[in-house]
Scaffold this motif. Structure first.
Motif, PDB file in Angstrom:
ATOM      1  N   VAL A  52     -64.278  20.043 -47.092  1.00  0.00           N
ATOM      2  CA  VAL A  52     -64.545  18.601 -47.047  1.00  0.00           C
ATOM      3  C   VAL A  52     -64.219  18.032 -48.424  1.00  0.00           C
ATOM      4  O   VAL A  52     -64.775  18.486 -49.423  1.00  0.00           O
ATOM      5  CB  VAL A  52     -66.030  18.296 -46.711  1.00  0.00           C
ATOM      6  N   ALA A  53     -63.344  17.066 -48.467  1.00  0.00           N
ATOM      7  CA  ALA A  53     -63.021  16.341 -49.707  1.00  0.00           C
ATOM      8  C   ALA A  53     -62.702  17.271 -50.870  1.00  0.00           C
ATOM      9  O   ALA A  53     -63.170  17.074 -51.984  1.00  0.00           O
ATOM     10  CB  ALA A  53     -64.165  15.397 -50.074  1.00  0.00           C
ATOM     11  N   GLU A  69     -76.339  22.295 -48.703  1.00  0.00           N
ATOM     12  CA  GLU A  69     -76.013  23.399 -49.601  1.00  0.00           C
ATOM     13  C   GLU A  69     -77.251  24.250 -49.814  1.00  0.00           C
ATOM     14  O   GLU A  69     -78.315  23.723 -50.128  1.00  0.00           O
ATOM     15  CB  GLU A  69     -75.518  22.866 -50.956  1.00  0.00           C
ATOM     16  N   LEU A  70     -77.116  25.547 -49.597  1.00  0.00           N
ATOM     17  CA  LEU A  70     -78.179  26.503 -49.927  1.00  0.00           C
ATOM     18  C   LEU A  70     -77.723  27.239 -51.175  1.00  0.00           C
ATOM     19  O   LEU A  70     -76.690  27.904 -51.154  1.00  0.00           O
ATOM     20  CB  LEU A  70     -78.415  27.488 -48.774  1.00  0.00           C
ATOM     21  N   ARG A  85     -69.015  17.948 -58.125  1.00  0.00           N
ATOM     22  CA  ARG A  85     -68.644  18.188 -56.726  1.00  0.00           C
ATOM     23  C   ARG A  85     -69.439  17.268 -55.795  1.00  0.00           C
ATOM     24  O   ARG A  85     -68.891  16.664 -54.875  1.00  0.00           O
ATOM     25  CB  ARG A  85     -68.924  19.662 -56.405  1.00  0.00           C
ATOM     26  N   ASP A  86     -70.738  17.156 -56.045  1.00  0.00           N
ATOM     27  CA  ASP A  86     -71.589  16.273 -55.235  1.00  0.00           C
ATOM     28  C   ASP A  86     -71.124  14.821 -55.340  1.00  0.00           C
ATOM     29  O   ASP A  86     -71.130  14.086 -54.354  1.00  0.00           O
ATOM     30  CB  ASP A  86     -73.054  16.389 -55.659  1.00  0.00           C
ATOM     31  N   TYR A  94     -70.283  11.146 -48.003  1.00  0.00           N
ATOM     32  CA  TYR A  94     -71.255  12.136 -47.555  1.00  0.00           C
ATOM     33  C   TYR A  94     -72.504  12.115 -48.422  1.00  0.00           C
ATOM     34  O   TYR A  94     -72.445  11.790 -49.605  1.00  0.00           O
ATOM     35  CB  TYR A  94     -70.650  13.546 -47.603  1.00  0.00           C
ATOM     36  N   THR A  95     -73.619  12.491 -47.820  1.00  0.00           N
ATOM     37  CA  THR A  95     -74.856  12.745 -48.553  1.00  0.00           C
ATOM     38  C   THR A  95     -74.974  14.255 -48.693  1.00  0.00           C
ATOM     39  O   THR A  95     -74.766  14.989 -47.724  1.00  0.00           O
ATOM     40  CB  THR A  95     -76.076  12.212 -47.773  1.00  0.00           C
TER      41      THR A  95
END
Length: 145
Positions: A52-53, A69-70, A85-86, A94-95
């Protein structure tokens, strides 16, 4: 960079990396996947180790624009990289919800509840003139009868 859509396609490299990561999931990831796969949680479609992205998300639900994310202890060393990245994923719409593996293992319900809270009001309802419009009686599809 704000407002610009990030490209979402898969490259051969990201496909190989995703497949490799699916084969070596952590114990916490395997448990969460067993709870999410096949639309088991509120009929939400999740993908695991999905590109994703320009990043590979542990778990992604495109319907509600959510990345899970874990993280294990190694992420303590990569805080700045994870933050960048976030931000890239946030710009793509995206959240990102991050949870520690140990926290998830102690109480998986916290993660499931966070997903449900995020999903409230974010599900895309079918539009009468959209892909299911052909199922409506004639004359109820809107202006393009």
């Amino acid at each position: 960079m704000r407002g610009r859509r990030t490209r979402m396609w898969q490259s051969p490299r990201s496909t190989r990396q995703s497949r490799r990561l699916r084969a070596v999931m952590t114990g916490a990831e395997a448990i969460l996947w067993s709870m999410l796969r096949n639309r088991r949680l509120d009929d939400l479609k999740f993908r695991r180790q999905a590109p994703v992205a320009g990043a590979i998300a542990d778990f992604a639900c495109h319907e509600i624009r959510l990345i899970l994310e874990l993280d294990g202890g190694v992420h303590d060393l990569h805080g700045a990289r994870d933050a960048a990245r976030d931000e890239r994923l946030r710009i793509a719409g995206y959240t990102v919800l991050r949870f520690r593996n140990a926290d998830f293992s102690r109480n998986p319900a916290v993660v499931l509840e966070a997903i449900r809270r995020h999903a409230e009001g974010r599900r895309q309802s079918p539009h009468p003139t959209g892909s299911a419009g052909h199922l409506l009686p004639r004359g109820e599809k809107g202006p393009r009868d």
